[in-house]
Scaffold this active site. Structure first.
Site, PDB file in Angstrom:
ATOM      1  N   HIS A   1       0.853  -1.189   0.000  1.00 22.31           N
ATOM      2  CA  HIS A   1       0.000   0.000   0.000  1.00 22.31           C
ATOM      3  C   HIS A   1       0.886   1.235   0.000  1.00 22.31           C
ATOM      4  CE1 HIS A   1      -4.080   1.664   1.720  1.00 22.31           C
ATOM      5  NE2 HIS A   1      -3.651   2.350   0.665  1.00 22.31           N
TER       6      HIS A   1
ATOM      7  N   ILE B   1      -2.492   1.869  -4.670  1.00 22.88           N
ATOM      8  CA  ILE B   1      -1.968   3.232  -4.726  1.00 22.88           C
ATOM      9  C   ILE B   1      -3.156   4.168  -4.529  1.00 22.88           C
ATOM     10  CG2 ILE B   1      -2.000   3.205  -7.268  1.00 22.88           C
ATOM     11  CD1 ILE B   1       0.502   5.103  -7.075  1.00 22.88           C
ATOM     12  N   GLU B   2      -3.180   4.844  -3.388  1.00 22.71           N
ATOM     13  CA  GLU B   2      -4.383   5.548  -2.947  1.00 22.71           C
ATOM     14  C   GLU B   2      -4.197   7.061  -2.939  1.00 22.71           C
ATOM     15  OE1 GLU B   2      -7.548   5.496   0.822  1.00 22.71           O
ATOM     16  OE2 GLU B   2      -6.068   3.900   0.586  1.00 22.71           O
ATOM     17  N   VAL B   3      -5.103   7.750  -3.601  1.00 21.40           N
ATOM     18  CA  VAL B   3      -5.188   9.212  -3.642  1.00 21.40           C
ATOM     19  C   VAL B   3      -3.840   9.833  -4.019  1.00 21.40           C
ATOM     20  CG1 VAL B   3      -6.137  11.256  -2.500  1.00 21.40           C
ATOM     21  CG2 VAL B   3      -6.932   9.005  -1.822  1.00 21.40           C
TER      22      VAL B   3
END
Length: 273
Positions: A115, A159-161
């Site tokens: 993450h 892969i967040e924001v």
């Protein structure tokens, strides 16, 4: 014909060829709907994944489960938990722990998903619940972090924001799969929470979420109907409208007469004692 459940090798072979669809959901009903809709990948709580009916309703969805590093503990604890999760039917495990932990799992052939970007359990290090990678310096750090996950043996990272341009450029330059949550279409999968898609989320709705239905309004309507039905039941009991004869079991008349005679006789006998 039922589609086959993909393996890690299948997913890796799809990099750059098409966008996968990915959901986070919490119930068998949602799992069954995801299967019928053709969802590719799901993030699922272990207690749901371990239910016997889960693979009956979602046989072809690549399903991962996970704990944060705060929940899982040391690398050996994480490995023990991951082995149990795989034994209960998980196709992969999510790991927000250190690269040392990721490598520890991957060395034992556990399919690991990392993450990067906005990682809730590590958000204090990146400025809280906000986008990550909006400057050249932080975007380059993201690239190095993805490469480090790849070197540690992870096969995918959420892969967040992250700015769409940054996520796309990184995805083009790595072999690891990038699963986008609010990071644009240039990755290998688009990931949303089922509660956001269904409009069931009564809290903050993220910018990247798209609401396709209004389940919250339907839940409110059903709750009103639930209260109304319960009130009608109370009214029927108070008025004697419930139970009706059709709700009762009746004794044959001859048996009833015999029972009442026997009951009167026993009652009289006890009174005389």
């Amino acid at each position: 014909m039922m589609r086959p459940r993909p393996t890690v090798a299948d997913l890796r072979a799809l990099k750059g060829r098409r966008q996968l669809t990915m959901l986070r959901y919490f119930s068998l009903d949602e799992a069954e709907a995801a299967e019928a809709a053709g969802i590719d990948v799901a993030s699922v709580p272990l207690d749901l994944l371990a239910r016997p009916r889960y693979r009956e309703v979602a046989p072809s969805i690549f399903s991962m489960t996970g704990l944060t590093h705060l929940e899982a503990g040391r690398p050996d604890d994480y490995l023990r938990w991951a082995g149990e999760a795989m034994g209960k039917g998980a196709d992969a495990v999510y790991c927000s722990g250190s690269l040392r932990t990721v490598e520890h799992l991957a060395r034992e052939h556990i399919p690991v998903v990392g993450h990067v970007g906005l990682v809730p359990s590590r958000a204090t290090w990146t400025g809280g619940f906000r986008a990550v990678g909006k400057t050249a310096e932080t975007a380059l750090r993201l690239y190095e972090e993805v490469k480090a996950y790849e070197s540690a043996g992870a096969f995918a990272v959420e892969i967040e924001v992250v700015p769409a341009e940054v996520a796309s450029a990184i995805s083009d330059r790595v072999g690891i799969l990038l699963w986008s949550m609010g990071s644009g279409p240039g990755c290998d999968a688009q990931y949303l929470f089922a509660e956001d898609i269904l409009g069931a989320n009564r809290g903050h709705v993220p910018r990247h979420a798209k609401v396709y239905r209004d389940f919250a309004a339907e839940f409110d309507r059903l709750q009103q109907e639930r209260v109304a039905a319960f009130r009608e039941f109370v009214t029927d009991v108070e008025s004697g409208a419930y139970p009706e004869n059709r709700h009762l079991v009746r004794m044959p008349p001859a048996e009833l007469d015999a029972f009442l005679s026997g009951l009167d006789g026993r009652a009289a006998g006890r009174a005389a004692e």
